[in-house]
Write a protein that holds these residues in place. Sequence first.
Motif, short mmCIF file in Angstrom:
data_model
loop_
_atom_site.label_atom_id
_atom_site.label_comp_id
_atom_site.label_asym_id
_atom_site.label_seq_id
_atom_site.Cartn_x
_atom_site.Cartn_y
_atom_site.Cartn_z
N GLN A 35 11.65 43.03 -5.95
CA GLN A 35 11.21 42.42 -4.49
C GLN A 35 10.61 41.18 -4.83
O GLN A 35 10.51 40.01 -4.16
CB GLN A 35 10.35 43.35 -3.82
CG GLN A 35 11.17 44.60 -3.36
CD GLN A 35 10.40 45.56 -2.61
OE1 GLN A 35 9.01 45.49 -2.56
NE2 GLN A 35 11.13 46.42 -1.97
N SER A 36 9.67 41.09 -5.81
CA SER A 36 8.95 39.85 -6.16
C SER A 36 9.73 38.68 -6.55
O SER A 36 9.59 37.58 -6.11
CB SER A 36 7.84 40.17 -7.22
OG SER A 36 6.91 39.20 -7.52
N ARG A 39 11.56 37.25 -3.72
CA ARG A 39 10.56 36.39 -2.75
C ARG A 39 10.35 35.16 -3.59
O ARG A 39 10.42 34.02 -2.69
CB ARG A 39 9.24 37.17 -2.68
CG ARG A 39 9.24 38.15 -1.42
CD ARG A 39 7.63 38.64 -1.21
NE ARG A 39 7.00 38.96 -2.23
CZ ARG A 39 6.84 40.32 -2.62
NH1 ARG A 39 7.65 41.24 -2.17
NH2 ARG A 39 6.23 40.60 -3.74
N GLN A 42 13.64 32.90 -3.19
CA GLN A 42 13.63 32.51 -1.78
C GLN A 42 12.79 31.32 -1.46
O GLN A 42 12.84 30.36 -0.72
CB GLN A 42 13.39 33.64 -0.70
CG GLN A 42 13.56 33.34 0.67
CD GLN A 42 13.32 34.52 1.58
OE1 GLN A 42 12.80 35.54 1.06
NE2 GLN A 42 13.77 34.33 2.73
#
Length: 186
Positions: A35-36, A39, A42
């Motif tokens: 997830q990191s 992120r 993005q």
Amino acid sequence: MKFRILIILFLAVVSCKPPEARYPVTQNSGSYIDQSVQRNKQLLSQEEAYIQEIIEQDSTRNYIASNSGFWYFYNQKNTDSINTEMPEFGDIVVFDYNISTLDGQPIYAEGEKPTKEYAVDQEKLFSGLREGLKLMKEGETVTFLFPSYKAFGYYGDKAKIGTNVPITAKVTLHSINTETNNESNN
């Protein structure tokens, strides 16, 4: 007596088994790291898109994309054919810089940061500026547009620059004292 010796011998043999591994009660699958990473990808994509938008709107300057992941343009370029040296590892450079947001809001105004003397790649300096200085010649003024990962990243500068802030840095390189000059002065 023989009975006690047999019991002790029996207990010694039974208790000598190899240790068993203890397994964790819970196991993480690495989803937090995944997830990191998503992120950060993005965030970088958004910052680069914003910088590209700024570049497209500014037709008065010639922006150059560096191989290191930032953009820059010359405010004052050294056209002297004699002085073409760029800083290398160990050289001592003297420079001034100011920092602002990509929108032009000053973070560290001109003159707020003192003139800095820096040993190239031997002292701490944020990565974008460290790489940008190596693209400059003595007497040049260059404006760099750094995405946050090339600036102060997740931690900021713990003073005026917050988390994941892309910045603009206007840098004037006053002098380069090359490593060979350093050795001959000693």
